[in-house]
Enzyme design. Structure first.
Site, PDB file in Angstrom:
ATOM      1  N   CYS A 191      -4.419   1.444  -9.260  1.00 25.22           N
ATOM      2  CA  CYS A 191      -5.496   2.387  -8.947  1.00 25.22           C
ATOM      3  C   CYS A 191      -5.352   3.705  -9.707  1.00 25.22           C
ATOM      4  O   CYS A 191      -6.276   4.511  -9.723  1.00 25.22           O
ATOM      5  CB  CYS A 191      -5.544   2.664  -7.457  1.00 25.22           C
ATOM      6  SG  CYS A 191      -5.663   1.179  -6.464  1.00 25.22           S
ATOM      7  N   HIS A 237      -8.581   9.511  -5.401  1.00 27.43           N
ATOM      8  CA  HIS A 237      -8.711   8.054  -5.308  1.00 27.43           C
ATOM      9  C   HIS A 237      -9.207   7.708  -3.910  1.00 27.43           C
ATOM     10  O   HIS A 237      -8.684   8.210  -2.915  1.00 27.43           O
ATOM     11  CB  HIS A 237      -7.340   7.424  -5.587  1.00 27.43           C
ATOM     12  CG  HIS A 237      -7.285   5.960  -5.304  1.00 27.43           C
ATOM     13  ND1 HIS A 237      -8.301   5.097  -5.649  1.00 27.43           N
ATOM     14  CD2 HIS A 237      -6.337   5.191  -4.704  1.00 27.43           C
ATOM     15  CE1 HIS A 237      -7.975   3.870  -5.268  1.00 27.43           C
ATOM     16  NE2 HIS A 237      -6.790   3.904  -4.692  1.00 27.43           N
ATOM     17  N   ASN A 242     -11.935   0.586  -1.398  1.00 25.07           N
ATOM     18  CA  ASN A 242     -11.003   0.884  -2.486  1.00 25.07           C
ATOM     19  C   ASN A 242     -11.340  -0.014  -3.684  1.00 25.07           C
ATOM     20  O   ASN A 242     -11.130  -1.219  -3.635  1.00 25.07           O
ATOM     21  CB  ASN A 242      -9.571   0.631  -1.988  1.00 25.07           C
ATOM     22  CG  ASN A 242      -8.532   0.918  -3.053  1.00 25.07           C
ATOM     23  OD1 ASN A 242      -8.852   1.088  -4.232  1.00 25.07           O
ATOM     24  ND2 ASN A 242      -7.283   0.950  -2.638  1.00 25.07           N
TER      25      ASN A 242
HETATM   26  O1  UT7 Z   1      -4.880   1.922  -3.797  1.00 27.94           O
HETATM   27  C1  UT7 Z   1      -3.684   1.653  -3.138  1.00 27.94           C
HETATM   28  C2  UT7 Z   1      -3.914   0.511  -2.208  1.00 27.94           C
HETATM   29  N1  UT7 Z   1      -3.410   0.614  -0.896  1.00 27.94           N
HETATM   30  C3  UT7 Z   1      -3.706   1.512   0.042  1.00 27.94           C
HETATM   31  O2  UT7 Z   1      -4.292   2.525  -0.168  1.00 27.94           O
HETATM   32  C4  UT7 Z   1      -3.282   1.172   1.429  1.00 27.94           C
HETATM   33  C5  UT7 Z   1      -2.538   2.265   2.120  1.00 27.94           C
HETATM   34  N2  UT7 Z   1      -2.376   1.910   3.511  1.00 27.94           N
HETATM   35  C6  UT7 Z   1      -3.345   2.071   4.428  1.00 27.94           C
HETATM   36  O3  UT7 Z   1      -4.425   2.531   4.117  1.00 27.94           O
HETATM   37  C7  UT7 Z   1      -3.026   1.726   5.863  1.00 27.94           C
HETATM   38  O4  UT7 Z   1      -1.650   1.454   5.982  1.00 27.94           O
HETATM   39  C8  UT7 Z   1      -3.841   0.515   6.400  1.00 27.94           C
HETATM   40  C9  UT7 Z   1      -5.301   0.904   6.548  1.00 27.94           C
HETATM   41  C10 UT7 Z   1      -3.688  -0.665   5.481  1.00 27.94           C
HETATM   42  C11 UT7 Z   1      -3.334   0.129   7.786  1.00 27.94           C
HETATM   43  O5  UT7 Z   1      -3.397   1.230   8.658  1.00 27.94           O
HETATM   44  P1  UT7 Z   1      -2.125   1.609   9.545  1.00 27.94           P
HETATM   45  O6  UT7 Z   1      -2.525   2.738  10.400  1.00 27.94           O
HETATM   46  O7  UT7 Z   1      -0.972   1.799   8.605  1.00 27.94           O
HETATM   47  O8  UT7 Z   1      -1.957   0.311  10.441  1.00 27.94           O
HETATM   48  P2  UT7 Z   1      -0.732  -0.697  10.547  1.00 27.94           P
HETATM   49  O9  UT7 Z   1      -0.563  -1.466   9.295  1.00 27.94           O
HETATM   50  O10 UT7 Z   1       0.457   0.065  11.065  1.00 27.94           O
HETATM   51  O11 UT7 Z   1      -1.261  -1.675  11.662  1.00 27.94           O
HETATM   52  C12 UT7 Z   1      -1.564  -1.223  12.969  1.00 27.94           C
HETATM   53  C13 UT7 Z   1      -2.099  -2.402  13.774  1.00 27.94           C
HETATM   54  C14 UT7 Z   1      -1.251  -3.670  13.664  1.00 27.94           C
HETATM   55  O12 UT7 Z   1      -1.232  -4.268  14.937  1.00 27.94           O
HETATM   56  P3  UT7 Z   1       0.058  -4.148  15.880  1.00 27.94           P
HETATM   57  O13 UT7 Z   1       1.172  -4.752  15.098  1.00 27.94           O
HETATM   58  O14 UT7 Z   1       0.239  -2.671  16.110  1.00 27.94           O
HETATM   59  O15 UT7 Z   1      -0.352  -4.916  17.092  1.00 27.94           O
HETATM   60  C15 UT7 Z   1      -2.036  -4.538  12.725  1.00 27.94           C
HETATM   61  O16 UT7 Z   1      -1.830  -5.919  12.961  1.00 27.94           O
HETATM   62  O17 UT7 Z   1      -3.404  -2.762  13.307  1.00 27.94           O
HETATM   63  C16 UT7 Z   1      -3.454  -4.172  13.076  1.00 27.94           C
HETATM   64  N3  UT7 Z   1      -4.400  -4.425  12.007  1.00 27.94           N
HETATM   65  C17 UT7 Z   1      -5.719  -4.642  12.210  1.00 27.94           C
HETATM   66  N4  UT7 Z   1      -6.427  -4.681  13.342  1.00 27.94           N
HETATM   67  C18 UT7 Z   1      -7.756  -4.901  13.236  1.00 27.94           C
HETATM   68  C19 UT7 Z   1      -4.163  -4.476  10.665  1.00 27.94           C
HETATM   69  N5  UT7 Z   1      -5.317  -4.711  10.003  1.00 27.94           N
HETATM   70  C20 UT7 Z   1      -6.280  -4.821  10.961  1.00 27.94           C
HETATM   71  C21 UT7 Z   1      -7.672  -5.051  10.891  1.00 27.94           C
HETATM   72  N6  UT7 Z   1      -8.367  -5.080  12.052  1.00 27.94           N
HETATM   73  N7  UT7 Z   1      -8.334  -5.230   9.730  1.00 27.94           N
END
Ligand code: UT7
Length: 333
Positions: free
Chosen positions: A113, A252, A282
């Site tokens: 990115c 970004h 993204n």
């Molecule tokens: O250009 C570079 C590319 N990458 C990025 O920019 C990604 C950077 N990361 C992020 O933006 C965030 O880490 C995410 C949006 C991917 C995730 O947000 P988070 O606040 O870090 O959530 P998490 O990964 O800690 O997950 C929290 C919960 C989990 O459930 P449990 O384990 O707490 O029960 C996940 O399983 O949210 C769950 N989860 C979802 N729930 C509903 C993960 N994806 C989803 C979803 N819908 N799509």
């Protein structure tokens, strides 16, 4: 020394819109979760017949028109992408053929990115050195092709698109400073395991989903929050400016929470931060030029304004640029 500036911009996005509601039918997610955790409401998805070069071409043609530059004048084409049409030839060569820029050298650049910022630095330095005079820089990706549509932790984040600009010599302003960086020790935090020379694509690898994006979301999130702020602060310092001198911050577009954290670190009020992540998700290397072009279209940038672009991505990589937007009469034609 001659300076380098952006002469014109353009975007190319597919028509098909995939909303959060649509995703609710595909994986166990909700509009509420996606909106509150990422700020994304919808994204564009390429038609099966559309490849990265098709989107890149749409953006390139618009950027050339905006810059009033003919294909015959383009002498270098850089396409930043992680989703080339195929491993080779370079997508930049397909763009060169598509626009008919017979005089142009062409190559692809892989910096995730951050790719557009990396390409912008190369373009600017080539123009400043007098080696090239009209460089077409494109950020284009069709992440939908490398997304695992059964993995809710990644598939809600990405979209397809392209953004382009023409970089040329300017009398004043233009690219004031740049700052690129990489931390290859974090490469496995955001990668595609199979399909390269380490692990060629086999039926077994495909069964395990190794042809798709794998991401340690939370670790990338923490890296992004730190590096977006650090990179912006550094590029502003290198330009001899203060954050209060910045008229528009164009980050970004990965996640609104990452953007908000960076804006807070810089002490920027919301009207100084451009956001369109809600419309496109993204889009990888396309994200920053897509945002820049829409900011210009919405009259959020005027000649003389100081604009800071900042990105992070696979590699891990990061990059930032401080620009002073040029008036058309500053272009050295
Ligand atoms: O250009 C570079 C590319 N990458 C990025 O920019 C990604 C950077 N990361 C992020 O933006 C965030 O880490 C995410 C949006 C991917 C995730 O947000 P988070 O606040 O870090 O959530 P998490 O990964 O800690 O997950 C929290 C919960 C989990 O459930 P449990 O384990 O707490 O029960 C996940 O399983 O949210 C769950 N989860 C979802 N729930 C509903 C993960 N994806 C989803 C979803 N819908 N799509």
């Amino acid at each position: 020394m001659v300076k380098a500036g952006i002469w014109g911009v353009g975007i190319g996005v597919p028509d098909r819109v995939l909303t959060n509601k649509d995703l609710e039918q595909m994986v166990d997610t909700s509009d509420e979760w996606i909106t509150s955790r990422t700020g994304i409401r919808e994204r564009r998805i390429a038609d099966p017949a559309q490849a990265t070069s098709d989107l890149a071409l749409l953006a390139a043609r618009k950027a050339m028109e905006d810059a009033r530059v003919d294909a015959s004048e383009i002498d270098l084409i850089i396409v930043a992408t992680v989703t080339p049409d195929s491993m080779f030839p370079a997508t930049a060569c397909l763009v060169q053929a598509g626009i008919g820029a017979a005089q142009a050298a062409a190559f692809d650049l892989s910096a995730g990115c951050s790719g557009f910022i990396y390409a912008l630095e190369i373009a600017a330095r080539c123009v400043e050195a007098g080696a090239y005079r009209r460089v077409l820089v494109v950020g284009a990706d069709t992440l939908s092709r490398i997304t695992n549509w059964t993995d809710r932790s990644t598939c809600v984040l990405f979209g397809d698109g392209a953004g382009a600009c023409v970089v040329g010599p300017v009398k004043q302003g233009g690219v004031l400073s740049m700052y690129l960086g990489a931390d290859g020790t974090g490469g496995d935090k955001l990668h595609i395991p199979a399909g390269g020379s380490r692990l060629p694509l086999t039926a077994e690898a495909m069964q395990e989903g190794k042809q798709y994006i794998h991401m340690a979301g939370n670790e990338v999130f923490k890296f992004a929050v730190r590096i977006m702020g650090d990179a912006a602060v550094e590029v502003i310092r290198r330009a001899g400016l203060q954050s209060e001198d910045i008229e528009l911050f164009v980050p970004h577009q990965a996640n609104i929470r990452i953007i908000d954290a960076a804006a807070k670190r810089l002490g920027l009020t919301p009207e100084k931060v451009f956001v369109n992540v809600q419309k496109y998700g993204n889009t990888s290397a396309a994200s920053i030029p897509l945002a820049l072009a829409e900011a210009l279209e919405q009259d959020k940038i005027r000649p003389g304004d100081h604009v800071v672009l900042v990105g992070f991505g696979a590699g891990l990589t990061w990059g930032a640029a401080a620009l002073q937007w040029n008036a058309e009469e500053d272009q050295l034609r």
